[in-house]
Design a protein around this motif. Structure first.
Motif, PDB file in Angstrom:
ATOM      1  N   LEU A   1       0.851  -1.175   0.000  1.00  0.00           N
ATOM      2  CA  LEU A   1       0.000   0.000   0.000  1.00  0.00           C
ATOM      3  C   LEU A   1       0.891   1.231   0.000  1.00  0.00           C
ATOM      4  O   LEU A   1       1.930   1.263   0.656  1.00  0.00           O
ATOM      5  CB  LEU A   1      -0.912   0.005   1.223  1.00  0.00           C
ATOM      6  CG  LEU A   1      -1.925  -1.130   1.279  1.00  0.00           C
ATOM      7  CD1 LEU A   1      -2.652  -1.090   2.613  1.00  0.00           C
ATOM      8  CD2 LEU A   1      -2.899  -1.025   0.132  1.00  0.00           C
ATOM      9  N   PRO A   2       0.489   2.256  -0.742  1.00  0.00           N
ATOM     10  CA  PRO A   2       1.323   3.461  -0.744  1.00  0.00           C
ATOM     11  C   PRO A   2       1.307   4.121   0.631  1.00  0.00           C
ATOM     12  O   PRO A   2       0.273   4.218   1.272  1.00  0.00           O
ATOM     13  CB  PRO A   2       0.662   4.361  -1.791  1.00  0.00           C
ATOM     14  CG  PRO A   2      -0.724   3.846  -1.940  1.00  0.00           C
ATOM     15  CD  PRO A   2      -0.686   2.385  -1.576  1.00  0.00           C
ATOM     16  N   ALA A   3       2.469   4.524   1.057  1.00  0.00           N
ATOM     17  CA  ALA A   3       2.578   5.206   2.342  1.00  0.00           C
ATOM     18  C   ALA A   3       2.026   6.613   2.200  1.00  0.00           C
ATOM     19  O   ALA A   3       1.973   7.183   1.115  1.00  0.00           O
ATOM     20  CB  ALA A   3       4.033   5.242   2.795  1.00  0.00           C
ATOM     21  N   ALA A   4       1.614   7.177   3.300  1.00  0.00           N
ATOM     22  CA  ALA A   4       1.050   8.532   3.272  1.00  0.00           C
ATOM     23  C   ALA A   4       2.088   9.539   2.809  1.00  0.00           C
ATOM     24  O   ALA A   4       1.771  10.493   2.117  1.00  0.00           O
ATOM     25  CB  ALA A   4       0.526   8.896   4.650  1.00  0.00           C
ATOM     26  N   SER A   5       3.344   9.333   3.166  1.00  0.00           N
ATOM     27  CA  SER A   5       4.383  10.284   2.774  1.00  0.00           C
ATOM     28  C   SER A   5       4.679  10.187   1.283  1.00  0.00           C
ATOM     29  O   SER A   5       5.117  11.163   0.684  1.00  0.00           O
ATOM     30  CB  SER A   5       5.651  10.061   3.594  1.00  0.00           C
ATOM     31  OG  SER A   5       6.206   8.803   3.269  1.00  0.00           O
ATOM     32  N   ASP A   6       4.445   9.022   0.666  1.00  0.00           N
ATOM     33  CA  ASP A   6       4.652   8.906  -0.782  1.00  0.00           C
ATOM     34  C   ASP A   6       3.678   9.801  -1.531  1.00  0.00           C
ATOM     35  O   ASP A   6       4.054  10.461  -2.501  1.00  0.00           O
ATOM     36  CB  ASP A   6       4.486   7.459  -1.241  1.00  0.00           C
ATOM     37  CG  ASP A   6       5.666   6.584  -0.850  1.00  0.00           C
ATOM     38  OD1 ASP A   6       6.717   7.148  -0.523  1.00  0.00           O
ATOM     39  OD2 ASP A   6       5.513   5.351  -0.887  1.00  0.00           O
ATOM     40  N   GLY A   7       2.444   9.845  -1.116  1.00  0.00           N
ATOM     41  CA  GLY A   7       1.465  10.716  -1.755  1.00  0.00           C
ATOM     42  C   GLY A   7       1.811  12.179  -1.560  1.00  0.00           C
ATOM     43  O   GLY A   7       1.686  12.992  -2.476  1.00  0.00           O
ATOM     44  N   LEU A   8       2.259  12.536  -0.353  1.00  0.00           N
ATOM     45  CA  LEU A   8       2.655  13.904  -0.076  1.00  0.00           C
ATOM     46  C   LEU A   8       3.889  14.286  -0.883  1.00  0.00           C
ATOM     47  O   LEU A   8       3.949  15.372  -1.465  1.00  0.00           O
ATOM     48  CB  LEU A   8       2.920  14.084   1.426  1.00  0.00           C
ATOM     49  CG  LEU A   8       3.289  15.486   1.886  1.00  0.00           C
ATOM     50  CD1 LEU A   8       2.137  16.450   1.624  1.00  0.00           C
ATOM     51  CD2 LEU A   8       3.661  15.473   3.350  1.00  0.00           C
ATOM     52  N   THR A   9       4.849  13.373  -0.952  1.00  0.00           N
ATOM     53  CA  THR A   9       6.068  13.621  -1.723  1.00  0.00           C
ATOM     54  C   THR A   9       5.732  13.790  -3.193  1.00  0.00           C
ATOM     55  O   THR A   9       6.252  14.688  -3.860  1.00  0.00           O
ATOM     56  CB  THR A   9       7.070  12.469  -1.536  1.00  0.00           C
ATOM     57  OG1 THR A   9       7.389  12.366  -0.151  1.00  0.00           O
ATOM     58  CG2 THR A   9       8.342  12.704  -2.318  1.00  0.00           C
ATOM     59  N   ARG A  10       4.838  12.976  -3.699  1.00  0.00           N
ATOM     60  CA  ARG A  10       4.436  13.073  -5.097  1.00  0.00           C
ATOM     61  C   ARG A  10       3.701  14.393  -5.344  1.00  0.00           C
ATOM     62  O   ARG A  10       3.909  15.054  -6.345  1.00  0.00           O
ATOM     63  CB  ARG A  10       3.557  11.874  -5.461  1.00  0.00           C
ATOM     64  CG  ARG A  10       3.326  11.718  -6.920  1.00  0.00           C
ATOM     65  CD  ARG A  10       2.578  10.460  -7.273  1.00  0.00           C
ATOM     66  NE  ARG A  10       1.738   9.986  -6.184  1.00  0.00           N
ATOM     67  CZ  ARG A  10       1.713   8.736  -5.756  1.00  0.00           C
ATOM     68  NH1 ARG A  10       2.460   7.829  -6.331  1.00  0.00           N
ATOM     69  NH2 ARG A  10       0.915   8.369  -4.766  1.00  0.00           N
ATOM     70  N   PHE A  11       2.837  14.778  -4.429  1.00  0.00           N
ATOM     71  CA  PHE A  11       2.089  16.026  -4.577  1.00  0.00           C
ATOM     72  C   PHE A  11       3.018  17.243  -4.543  1.00  0.00           C
ATOM     73  O   PHE A  11       2.878  18.170  -5.338  1.00  0.00           O
ATOM     74  CB  PHE A  11       1.036  16.153  -3.464  1.00  0.00           C
ATOM     75  CG  PHE A  11       0.331  17.479  -3.456  1.00  0.00           C
ATOM     76  CD1 PHE A  11      -0.616  17.775  -4.418  1.00  0.00           C
ATOM     77  CD2 PHE A  11       0.625  18.429  -2.489  1.00  0.00           C
ATOM     78  CE1 PHE A  11      -1.270  19.003  -4.413  1.00  0.00           C
ATOM     79  CE2 PHE A  11      -0.018  19.654  -2.484  1.00  0.00           C
ATOM     80  CZ  PHE A  11      -0.971  19.938  -3.447  1.00  0.00           C
ATOM     81  N   LEU A  12       3.983  17.248  -3.622  1.00  0.00           N
ATOM     82  CA  LEU A  12       4.882  18.388  -3.475  1.00  0.00           C
ATOM     83  C   LEU A  12       5.977  18.425  -4.535  1.00  0.00           C
ATOM     84  O   LEU A  12       6.565  19.463  -4.794  1.00  0.00           O
ATOM     85  CB  LEU A  12       5.521  18.388  -2.086  1.00  0.00           C
ATOM     86  CG  LEU A  12       4.581  18.633  -0.907  1.00  0.00           C
ATOM     87  CD1 LEU A  12       5.338  18.505   0.401  1.00  0.00           C
ATOM     88  CD2 LEU A  12       3.923  19.989  -1.019  1.00  0.00           C
ATOM     89  N   GLY A  13       6.283  17.281  -5.129  1.00  0.00           N
ATOM     90  CA  GLY A  13       7.350  17.234  -6.118  1.00  0.00           C
ATOM     91  C   GLY A  13       8.712  16.979  -5.515  1.00  0.00           C
ATOM     92  O   GLY A  13       9.726  17.234  -6.141  1.00  0.00           O
ATOM     93  N   GLY A  14       8.766  16.457  -4.334  1.00  0.00           N
ATOM     94  CA  GLY A  14      10.015  16.167  -3.649  1.00  0.00           C
ATOM     95  C   GLY A  14       9.744  15.998  -2.174  1.00  0.00           C
ATOM     96  O   GLY A  14       8.598  16.052  -1.728  1.00  0.00           O
ATOM     97  N   SER A  15      10.802  15.784  -1.445  1.00  0.00           N
ATOM     98  CA  SER A  15      10.609  15.628  -0.006  1.00  0.00           C
ATOM     99  C   SER A  15      10.130  16.953   0.576  1.00  0.00           C
ATOM    100  O   SER A  15      10.542  18.023   0.122  1.00  0.00           O
ATOM    101  CB  SER A  15      11.906  15.176   0.661  1.00  0.00           C
ATOM    102  OG  SER A  15      12.844  16.223   0.658  1.00  0.00           O
ATOM    103  N   PRO A  16       9.257  16.902   1.578  1.00  0.00           N
ATOM    104  CA  PRO A  16       8.706  18.149   2.131  1.00  0.00           C
ATOM    105  C   PRO A  16       9.758  19.129   2.618  1.00  0.00           C
ATOM    106  O   PRO A  16       9.634  20.337   2.401  1.00  0.00           O
ATOM    107  CB  PRO A  16       7.820  17.666   3.282  1.00  0.00           C
ATOM    108  CG  PRO A  16       7.431  16.283   2.907  1.00  0.00           C
ATOM    109  CD  PRO A  16       8.609  15.724   2.165  1.00  0.00           C
ATOM    110  N   LEU A  17      10.827  18.628   3.239  1.00  0.00           N
ATOM    111  CA  LEU A  17      11.863  19.519   3.741  1.00  0.00           C
ATOM    112  C   LEU A  17      12.592  20.234   2.603  1.00  0.00           C
ATOM    113  O   LEU A  17      12.844  21.444   2.671  1.00  0.00           O
ATOM    114  CB  LEU A  17      12.853  18.732   4.614  1.00  0.00           C
ATOM    115  CG  LEU A  17      13.861  19.555   5.390  1.00  0.00           C
ATOM    116  CD1 LEU A  17      13.146  20.526   6.326  1.00  0.00           C
ATOM    117  CD2 LEU A  17      14.787  18.654   6.167  1.00  0.00           C
ATOM    118  N   MET A  18      12.898  19.513   1.527  1.00  0.00           N
ATOM    119  CA  MET A  18      13.582  20.129   0.385  1.00  0.00           C
ATOM    120  C   MET A  18      12.666  21.119  -0.334  1.00  0.00           C
ATOM    121  O   MET A  18      13.118  22.167  -0.798  1.00  0.00           O
ATOM    122  CB  MET A  18      14.075  19.056  -0.596  1.00  0.00           C
ATOM    123  CG  MET A  18      15.327  18.346  -0.123  1.00  0.00           C
ATOM    124  SD  MET A  18      16.692  19.468   0.252  1.00  0.00           S
ATOM    125  CE  MET A  18      17.022  20.154  -1.361  1.00  0.00           C
TER     126      MET A  18
END
Length: 100
Positions: free
Chosen positions: A8-25
Motif C-alpha cells: 500500500l502506498p505510504a502517506a508520505s509517498d502521496g505527499l512527496t508526489r504532490f509536493l514534487g520532492g521531499s517536504p523539507l527540500m
C-alpha cells in the motif's frame, strides 16, 4: 495467489508526489525562491506592506522612463543628423555616377 502481498502506498509517498520532492527540500527551495523574488521586487521598488501603491509607482516610473528614452533617442538623432544628412546629401550631389 493467496500469498501475494500488495504494498500500500505510504502517506508520505502521496505527499512527496504532490509536493514534487521531499517536504523539507520543497520548503527549503520555496524559502530560497521567495528570498530571490523578494530581492528582485525590492530592486524595482515594491514594498510588501503597500503592494498596490508599489505597483502604481512602478507603472508611473516605467511610463516616465519610456518618455525619457524617447527624449534621449531624439536628442542623439538630432545631434547625428546635423552631420550625417549634409554629408549624405553632398555625396549624392557630387559623388561619382554609378554604372547601371
Amino acid at each position: 495467489m493467496p500469498n501475494d502481498t500488495r504494498e500500500l502506498p505510504a502517506a508520505s509517498d502521496g505527499l512527496t508526489r504532490f509536493l514534487g520532492g521531499s517536504p523539507l527540500m520543497v520548503v527549503f527551495r520555496l524559502v530560497l525562491l521567495s528570498i530571490l523574488v523578494g530581492v528582485v521586487l525590492a530592486a524595482i521598488g515594491f514594498d510588501p506592506w503597500n503592494i498596490l501603491n508599489s505597483i502604481e509607482l512602478l507603472f508611473r516610473r516605467l511610463w516616465n522612463l519610456g518618455f525619457d528614452a524617447i527624449n534621449w533617442l531624439w536628442r542623439y538623432f538630432l545631434l547625428g543628423a546635423v552631420i550625417v544628412i549634409p554629408v549624405w546629401l553632398l555625396t549624392r550631389m557630387f559623388g561619382t555616377p554609378r554604372g547601371r
